[in-house]
Structures are given as structure tokens and as C-alpha cells.
Design a protein around this motif. Structure first.
Motif, PDB file in Angstrom:
ATOM      1  N   UNK A 210       0.827  -1.203   0.000  1.00 58.52           N
ATOM      2  CA  UNK A 210       0.000   0.000   0.000  1.00 58.52           C
ATOM      3  C   UNK A 210       0.863   1.256   0.000  1.00 58.52           C
ATOM      4  N   UNK A 211       1.918   1.278   0.811  1.00 56.87           N
ATOM      5  CA  UNK A 211       2.805   2.437   0.843  1.00 56.87           C
ATOM      6  C   UNK A 211       3.610   2.562  -0.445  1.00 56.87           C
ATOM      7  N   UNK A 212       4.025   1.439  -1.015  1.00 57.23           N
ATOM      8  CA  UNK A 212       4.839   1.467  -2.236  1.00 57.23           C
ATOM      9  C   UNK A 212       4.036   2.016  -3.423  1.00 57.23           C
ATOM     10  N   UNK A 213       2.760   1.655  -3.505  1.00 59.65           N
ATOM     11  CA  UNK A 213       1.948   2.036  -4.655  1.00 59.65           C
ATOM     12  C   UNK A 213       1.204   3.355  -4.478  1.00 59.65           C
ATOM     13  N   UNK A 214       1.234   3.952  -3.286  1.00 61.54           N
ATOM     14  CA  UNK A 214       0.449   5.152  -3.027  1.00 61.54           C
ATOM     15  C   UNK A 214       0.970   6.322  -3.854  1.00 61.54           C
ATOM     16  N   UNK A 215       0.031   7.140  -4.324  1.00 63.35           N
ATOM     17  CA  UNK A 215       0.409   8.242  -5.216  1.00 63.35           C
ATOM     18  C   UNK A 215      -0.084   9.595  -4.726  1.00 63.35           C
ATOM     19  N   UNK A 216      -1.345   9.676  -4.287  1.00 64.19           N
ATOM     20  CA  UNK A 216      -1.971  10.974  -4.022  1.00 64.19           C
ATOM     21  C   UNK A 216      -1.266  11.736  -2.902  1.00 64.19           C
ATOM     22  N   UNK A 217      -0.943  11.051  -1.808  1.00 64.71           N
ATOM     23  CA  UNK A 217      -0.342  11.732  -0.655  1.00 64.71           C
ATOM     24  C   UNK A 217       1.055  12.245  -0.983  1.00 64.71           C
ATOM     25  N   UNK A 218       1.892  11.388  -1.557  1.00 61.98           N
ATOM     26  CA  UNK A 218       3.263  11.803  -1.854  1.00 61.98           C
ATOM     27  C   UNK A 218       3.280  12.870  -2.951  1.00 61.98           C
ATOM     28  N   UNK A 219       2.342  12.815  -3.892  1.00 61.81           N
ATOM     29  CA  UNK A 219       2.284  13.833  -4.941  1.00 61.81           C
ATOM     30  C   UNK A 219       1.869  15.190  -4.372  1.00 61.81           C
ATOM     31  N   UNK A 225      12.752  17.156  -6.317  1.00 64.55           N
ATOM     32  CA  UNK A 225      13.035  15.886  -7.001  1.00 64.55           C
ATOM     33  C   UNK A 225      13.792  14.891  -6.129  1.00 64.55           C
ATOM     34  N   UNK A 226      14.614  15.363  -5.189  1.00 64.05           N
ATOM     35  CA  UNK A 226      15.388  14.437  -4.374  1.00 64.05           C
ATOM     36  C   UNK A 226      14.544  13.700  -3.338  1.00 64.05           C
ATOM     37  N   UNK A 227      13.277  14.099  -3.155  1.00 61.75           N
ATOM     38  CA  UNK A 227      12.396  13.425  -2.201  1.00 61.75           C
ATOM     39  C   UNK A 227      11.269  12.646  -2.864  1.00 61.75           C
ATOM     40  N   UNK A 228      11.196  12.651  -4.174  1.00 64.89           N
ATOM     41  CA  UNK A 228      10.091  11.989  -4.868  1.00 64.89           C
ATOM     42  C   UNK A 228      10.277  10.470  -4.860  1.00 64.89           C
ATOM     43  N   UNK A 229       9.159   9.775  -4.883  1.00 64.09           N
ATOM     44  CA  UNK A 229       9.172   8.312  -4.932  1.00 64.09           C
ATOM     45  C   UNK A 229       8.971   7.844  -6.368  1.00 64.09           C
ATOM     46  N   UNK A 230       8.986   6.535  -6.554  1.00 65.65           N
ATOM     47  CA  UNK A 230       8.891   5.984  -7.901  1.00 65.65           C
ATOM     48  C   UNK A 230       7.555   6.304  -8.566  1.00 65.65           C
ATOM     49  N   UNK A 231       6.461   6.256  -7.800  1.00 66.56           N
ATOM     50  CA  UNK A 231       5.161   6.527  -8.417  1.00 66.56           C
ATOM     51  C   UNK A 231       5.104   7.927  -9.007  1.00 66.56           C
ATOM     52  N   UNK A 232       5.682   8.890  -8.313  1.00 60.57           N
ATOM     53  CA  UNK A 232       5.674  10.268  -8.814  1.00 60.57           C
ATOM     54  C   UNK A 232       6.659  10.434  -9.966  1.00 60.57           C
ATOM     55  N   UNK A 233       7.833   9.832  -9.871  1.00 64.54           N
ATOM     56  CA  UNK A 233       8.824   9.979 -10.927  1.00 64.54           C
ATOM     57  C   UNK A 233       8.339   9.356 -12.232  1.00 64.54           C
ATOM     58  N   UNK A 234       7.708   8.193 -12.163  1.00 71.98           N
ATOM     59  CA  UNK A 234       7.195   7.575 -13.387  1.00 71.98           C
ATOM     60  C   UNK A 234       6.081   8.429 -13.979  1.00 71.98           C
TER      61      UNK A 234
END
Length: 281
Positions: A210-219, A225-234
Motif C-alpha cells: 500500500x505504501x509502495x503504490x500510493x500516489x496521491x499523498x506523496x504527490x 526531485x530528491x524526495x520523490x518516490x517511484x510513483x511520482x517519478x514515473x
């Protein structure tokens, strides 16, 4: 051909459409990630690339800042899972072992919270993070804010899951440890938790995914850019681009799914035990 082998063949034959449907997107990602740019949109469409371009993964690693995003996703997912479990384990134990007034209503409340999507709360979450001081600023654009948010969203689910599993562990085992002179805390760590490891691992897997795939909160919370996760970078490789390099996007998407797949495959034996434990109730 014996009866057992024949039954297995019939089962695999019946499951083959589902297997094809599940693996088809991964096959598309895999073959597209090795195609040159001029082979992605060709007519008639070709399934296999004529020229395998292994350099796509090198270009993707640089274009998507993949190494930094991968590290951020791993750190945030692991720490949020650990924090959620640290809070959920004692809460679930208390919910399973100690009767108190309103326990049924509290369990229903935990279930109702799972009906709310995190995207409904991102505006309030952003304002809350902006009001909490952290370092020279606030929790906006910090990994700590994302970790705490993910843990908070997963605690209710973890408590619900763990309390259901914990109720299946016989109380007599703990009472036997008490008679041997162990304290309640000692009985929990020496007797109870070792028996509940499959349940804890199952909950940790679901929380981690759930944490790995989450998008809305981290976005919403992360800006730099140095704090973004994979979901946001992709997503940034596609959003707002005049020309999308789909071969790089497919390479990044495929590489982003591998860590979760490895963790899932490594811990699947515990997952089967945990699900079976929860079924015996």
C-alpha cells in the motif's frame, strides 16, 4: 496418467485465461522496454522488437532519476510499515485479549475508516503538514511527513487484520507461561508473538505494498526531485510532456514493480500460513 496429475492439468487449463490476463500487461511492458523509439508505434504492430535496445534501462535510470526515487520508495515504505506495525501490534493485542465496553463498535469504526480514500483527505493533510514545524520549515516536502501519513492511513487496517488473527491464538499458551513464572509482557514476546509471525508478515506485506503504490499523498506533500518516490517519478515522465518516450516509461514501470514482486515471492510462505490462520476462527 494418474488421477492427481489429470486433475492438476484440468486446473491449470481452467486457470490459463486468468494467467494470460494477469501476465499480458507485464509482457507488453517487458517487450516495449527493449524497443527502439522508432519501433514503439509501428503499423502493423510487432510484438517482439526487431532490435533489442538494452540501453533503454540506462537512459531511463538517468532520465527518471530512478536511483534516488527507488531509495526514497524503499525507505518510506519500510519505515511507514515499521511505524504502523509498532502502533498496531499492542492495539490489536488489546483488542483481541481484553474485553471492554464498545469493543464491537470500535472494530466497526476501524472497518468504516477503510472506506475513505486518501485522496479525499489530501487537502486537509497538506494544511496539517504545513502547520507542523520540522527543521527549518514544516513537514511539507519532507519524507517524515509522508512516512507518518502512510503509517496513519494503514494503522486501522493493520489493527483490524492483526486482531482477527490474534483471536485465533489460544489463551491457554500464555496462561501456561504465566504459571511458569513469566510476566504478561514476557509471555507476549516469548510465546504469543512467535506464533503470530505469519499474521504479522501478512499485514506487513499488505502495508508495504500500500505504501509502495500510493500516489496521491506523496504527490501532494513532496515538491523537490530528491524526495520523490517511484510513483511520482514515473508519472512525471508522462505528465506534461509533449513527446512521451514510452520505451523509457515501460522500462521504469517494469523496474518499479520488481522490488514488490521479490518481497512478495520471498514472503509468500508466511502469507499462506497467515491466511490459513485467519480462516480458522
Amino acid at each position: 496418467m494418474n488421477r492427481k496429475l489429470k486433475r492438476s492439468l484440468w486446473c491449470w487449463l481452467a486457470l490459463s485465461p486468468l494467467v494470460v490476463a494477469v501476465l499480458f500487461p507485464f509482457a507488453v511492458m517487458f517487450f516495449t522496454s527493449f524497443k527502439p523509439a522508432n519501433e514503439v508505434f509501428v503499423y502493423p504492430a510487432r510484438w517482439l522488437p526487431q532490435h533489442w535496445r538494452w540501453e533503454n534501462y540506462v537512459d531511463m535510470w538517468q532520465a527518471a532519476n530512478f536511483g534516488v526515487a527507488l531509495r526514497n520508495s524503499i525507505v518510506i515504505s519500510f519505515l511507514s510499515t515499521a511505524l504502523a506495525l509498532a502502533v498496531s501490534l499492542p492495539a490489536a493485542y488489546a483488542l483481541a485479549r481484553f474485553p471492554f465496553r464498545g469493543r464491537g463498535a470500535y472494530r466497526q469504526f476501524l472497518l468504516v475508516t477503510q472506506m475513505l480514500s486518501p485522496i479525499l483527505l489530501v487537502v486537509g493533510l497538506f494544511r496539517l503538514a504545513a502547520m507542523i514545524p520540522y527543521g527549518d520549515g514544516n513537514l511539507v516536502d519532507s519524507k517524515l511527513g509522508v512516512i507518518v501519513s502512510y503509517a496513519a492511513f494503514n494503522i486501522a487496517f493493520a489493527v483490524w487484520m492483526l486482531s482477527s488473527y490474534f483471536q485465533t491464538v489460544p489463551r491457554d499458551l500464555e496462561e501456561s507461561a504465566w504459571l511458569e513464572g513469566s510476566s504478561r509482557t514476557g509471555a507476549v514476546f516469548r510465546v504469543f508473538l512467535p506464533l503470530a509471525i505469519p499474521a504479522v508478515v501478512v499485514t506487513a506485506i499488505f502495508t508495504f505494498i500500500s505504501a509502495w503504490n500510493e500516489f496521491a499523498v506523496v504527490y501532494t506533500l513532496i515538491r523537490s526531485p530528491e524526495n520523490k518516490t517511484l510513483t511520482v517519478q514515473v508519472t512525471d515522465m508522462v505528465a506534461g510532456k509533449y513527446t512521451v518516450e514510452w520505451e523509457l516509461v515501460m522500462a521504469a514501470t517494469l523496474a518499479a514493480t520488481l522490488p514488490v514482486s521479490v518481497v512478495f515471492a520471498w514472503l509468500q510462505r508466511y502469507m499462506v500460513k497467515g491466511l490459513a490462520l485467519g480462516a480458522v476462527k
